[in-house]
Design a protein around this motif. Structure first.
Motif, PDB file in Angstrom:
ATOM      1  N   GLU A 107       0.807  -1.142   0.132  1.00 57.04           N
ATOM      2  CA  GLU A 107      -0.024   0.028   0.165  1.00 57.04           C
ATOM      3  C   GLU A 107       0.691   1.166   0.074  1.00 57.04           C
ATOM      4  O   GLU A 107       1.974   1.188  -0.167  1.00 57.04           O
ATOM      5  N   ASP A 108       0.196   2.361  -0.063  1.00 57.31           N
ATOM      6  CA  ASP A 108       1.031   3.740  -0.173  1.00 57.31           C
ATOM      7  C   ASP A 108       1.943   3.979   1.184  1.00 57.31           C
ATOM      8  O   ASP A 108       1.779   3.500   2.360  1.00 57.31           O
ATOM      9  N   ASN A 109       2.954   4.615   0.742  1.00 53.91           N
ATOM     10  CA  ASN A 109       3.874   5.245   1.808  1.00 53.91           C
ATOM     11  C   ASN A 109       4.594   4.244   2.263  1.00 53.91           C
ATOM     12  O   ASN A 109       4.719   4.262   3.755  1.00 53.91           O
ATOM     13  N   VAL A 110       4.860   3.065   1.583  1.00 46.92           N
ATOM     14  CA  VAL A 110       5.847   1.872   2.592  1.00 46.92           C
ATOM     15  C   VAL A 110       7.150   2.030   2.184  1.00 46.92           C
ATOM     16  O   VAL A 110       7.550   2.208   0.729  1.00 46.92           O
ATOM     17  N   THR A 111       8.031   1.792   2.955  1.00 45.54           N
ATOM     18  CA  THR A 111       9.533   1.725   2.736  1.00 45.54           C
ATOM     19  C   THR A 111       9.707   0.235   3.078  1.00 45.54           C
ATOM     20  O   THR A 111       9.521  -0.237   4.220  1.00 45.54           O
ATOM     21  N   ILE A 112      10.477  -0.464   2.040  1.00 49.73           N
ATOM     22  CA  ILE A 112      11.112  -1.814   2.388  1.00 49.73           C
ATOM     23  C   ILE A 112      12.597  -1.721   2.394  1.00 49.73           C
ATOM     24  O   ILE A 112      13.090  -1.326   1.365  1.00 49.73           O
ATOM     25  N   TYR A 113      13.585  -2.109   3.156  1.00 48.82           N
ATOM     26  CA  TYR A 113      14.779  -1.947   3.338  1.00 48.82           C
ATOM     27  C   TYR A 113      15.343  -3.024   2.618  1.00 48.82           C
ATOM     28  O   TYR A 113      14.912  -4.233   2.515  1.00 48.82           O
ATOM     29  N   SER A 114      16.705  -2.986   2.513  1.00 46.16           N
ATOM     30  CA  SER A 114      17.444  -4.018   1.667  1.00 46.16           C
ATOM     31  C   SER A 114      17.407  -5.346   2.085  1.00 46.16           C
ATOM     32  O   SER A 114      17.259  -5.908   3.280  1.00 46.16           O
ATOM     33  N   ASN A 115      17.159  -6.364   1.114  1.00 51.33           N
ATOM     34  CA  ASN A 115      17.100  -7.862   1.362  1.00 51.33           C
ATOM     35  C   ASN A 115      16.097  -8.256   1.987  1.00 51.33           C
ATOM     36  O   ASN A 115      16.130  -9.540   2.314  1.00 51.33           O
ATOM     37  N   ALA A 116      15.035  -7.604   2.118  1.00 51.23           N
ATOM     38  CA  ALA A 116      13.675  -8.064   2.615  1.00 51.23           C
ATOM     39  C   ALA A 116      13.011  -8.881   1.567  1.00 51.23           C
ATOM     40  O   ALA A 116      12.853  -8.619   0.401  1.00 51.23           O
ATOM     41  N   SER A 117      12.523  -9.895   2.040  1.00 55.04           N
ATOM     42  CA  SER A 117      11.743 -10.863   1.174  1.00 55.04           C
ATOM     43  C   SER A 117      10.225 -10.887   1.558  1.00 55.04           C
ATOM     44  O   SER A 117      10.079 -11.373   2.656  1.00 55.04           O
ATOM     45  N   ILE A 118       9.266 -10.502   0.765  1.00 56.07           N
ATOM     46  CA  ILE A 118       7.958 -10.391   1.058  1.00 56.07           C
ATOM     47  C   ILE A 118       7.197 -11.041  -0.156  1.00 56.07           C
ATOM     48  O   ILE A 118       7.192 -11.197  -1.231  1.00 56.07           O
ATOM     49  N   LEU A 119       6.765 -12.126   0.601  1.00 60.09           N
ATOM     50  CA  LEU A 119       6.473 -13.403  -0.382  1.00 60.09           C
ATOM     51  C   LEU A 119       4.847 -13.828   0.086  1.00 60.09           C
ATOM     52  O   LEU A 119       4.223 -13.629   1.067  1.00 60.09           O
ATOM     53  N   GLY A 120       4.197 -14.011  -1.183  1.00 62.04           N
ATOM     54  CA  GLY A 120       2.650 -14.442  -1.004  1.00 62.04           C
ATOM     55  C   GLY A 120       1.813 -13.402  -1.336  1.00 62.04           C
ATOM     56  O   GLY A 120       2.380 -12.144  -1.362  1.00 62.04           O
ATOM     57  N   ARG A 121       0.565 -13.725  -1.302  1.00 65.15           N
ATOM     58  CA  ARG A 121      -0.442 -12.648  -1.588  1.00 65.15           C
ATOM     59  C   ARG A 121      -1.084 -12.102  -0.323  1.00 65.15           C
ATOM     60  O   ARG A 121      -1.937 -12.501   0.183  1.00 65.15           O
ATOM     61  N   ASN A 141      16.736  -7.504   5.518  1.00 67.20           N
ATOM     62  CA  ASN A 141      16.934  -9.083   5.656  1.00 67.20           C
ATOM     63  C   ASN A 141      15.799  -9.706   6.531  1.00 67.20           C
ATOM     64  O   ASN A 141      16.264 -10.512   7.503  1.00 67.20           O
ATOM     65  N   ILE A 142      14.731  -9.399   6.261  1.00 60.62           N
ATOM     66  CA  ILE A 142      13.445  -9.910   6.765  1.00 60.62           C
ATOM     67  C   ILE A 142      12.739 -10.834   5.750  1.00 60.62           C
ATOM     68  O   ILE A 142      12.514 -10.532   4.813  1.00 60.62           O
ATOM     69  N   TRP A 143      12.308 -11.868   6.463  1.00 62.64           N
ATOM     70  CA  TRP A 143      11.332 -12.766   5.644  1.00 62.64           C
ATOM     71  C   TRP A 143       9.797 -12.647   6.109  1.00 62.64           C
ATOM     72  O   TRP A 143       9.594 -12.940   7.111  1.00 62.64           O
ATOM     73  N   VAL A 144       8.980 -11.957   5.323  1.00 73.64           N
ATOM     74  CA  VAL A 144       7.679 -11.702   5.598  1.00 73.64           C
ATOM     75  C   VAL A 144       6.914 -12.439   4.744  1.00 73.64           C
ATOM     76  O   VAL A 144       6.545 -12.556   3.508  1.00 73.64           O
TER      77      VAL A 144
END
Length: 296
Positions: A241-255, A267-270
């Motif tokens: 969604e709007d105004n989100v920051t995702i830092y290096s090497n984060a993995s955002i997986l799935g719907r 370096n986070i697995w979400v």
């Protein structure tokens, strides 16, 4: 001569994998020319001889647009014939007529693509204190190269043109290390700092004012299959969604959905939904001191 004969034979795998049509295939070189022309039209002061006089500027843009229409029509026609489900009774003239109409729709979309790209320039400039001016962002930042390709390819994808959109985004991927599928939906003011290793999957949806850092993956957690074992092309990538920051090497997986105004640490697995206004980060590191090499 022996190797020539061997390589000239059509193998079973080659026959199975080759396009069903005998029509000309898309030209990689001409697709590169198309992107070069789009750059010169959208950023004329940067990728063309600078013209302060609007009359002269409009002349050069008009010439480039005429050439772009010609190349687009040809390559879209080749892409349409490349598609597996093309009706075999469709004549060459009908395909070129359809391609011409699609090319005109793409030309009509250029002002909106230009508007979106300038929001990306602004976002990158605002997010990077190392950017001394807008021109350096446009000239040299890999995100602008990637987004230039993506924004145009996404419009081709929306028009259901086979193969050409993927060729365009993979050209940018090979140059920048930023892999954006043309089917992804990306809003205004999008920024990727550094960019190397970023992956954005086909069904990803990204809102406005989103910033990613290097190595971020917006990927799929698993692949669902039909009764015959074939993978289903269904929504499987994250919604940011709007105004989100995702830092290096984060993995955002799935719907899953990352709620607005959230920050995802590096370096986070979400793999689960994140509520709006959240901060997701690793546990604090534990510091221990050892002497003489102990603990290694």
């Amino acid at each position: 001569m022996r190797n020539v004969n061997l390589l000239s034979r059509l193998t079973e795998q080659e026959v199975r994998m080759m396009p069903k049509t005998q029509a000309p295939l898309p030209s990689l070189e001409q697709v590169k020319q198309i992107i070069s022309l789009v750059k010169s039209i959208i950023f004329p002061d940067y990728f063309n001889k600078r013209q302060c006089n609007e009359t002269i500027r409009s002349y050069y843009i008009g010439v480039h647009m005429e050439e772009l229409l010609k190349l687009l029509t040809r390559q879209i026609a080749h892409g349409l014939q490349f598609g597996e489900n093309r009706d075999s009774t469709t004549t060459r003239q009908q395909i070129y007529d359809e391609a011409g109409q699609l090319a005109l729709q793409l030309i009509d979309s250029l002002p909106e693509i230009k508007r979106l790209l300038y929001t990306d320039v602004q976002a990158m400039f605002d997010n990077d204190p190392a950017a001394p001016n807008y021109g350096e962002v446009i000239f040299s930042y890999p995100v602008m190269n990637a987004m230039m390709h993506y924004r145009f390819a996404h419009k081709l994808h929306e028009l259901h043109i086979p193969v050409i959109p993927r060729i365009i985004t993979e050209l940018a991927h090979s140059k920048t290390g930023i892999d954006i599928h043309p089917g992804a939906q990306i809003g205004e003011y999008f920024a990727i700092d550094h960019g190397t290793g970023v992956v954005i999957g086909e069904t990803s949806i990204i809102g406005h004012h989103v910033t990613l850092y290097q190595g971020v993956t917006l990927g799929s957690k698993s692949f669902k299959k039909d009764a015959d074992g074939n993978m289903l092309n269904i929504p499987r990538h994250p919604i940011i969604e709007d105004n989100v920051t995702i830092y290096s090497n984060a993995s955002i997986l799935g719907r899953i959905t990352i709620g607005h105004d959230s920050v995802i640490g590096g370096n986070i697995w979400v793999t689960h939904d994140v509520a709006p206004n959240s901060r997701v980060q690793q546990s604090r590191a534990v510091e221990r001191h050892f002497d003489g090499g102990l603990g290694i």
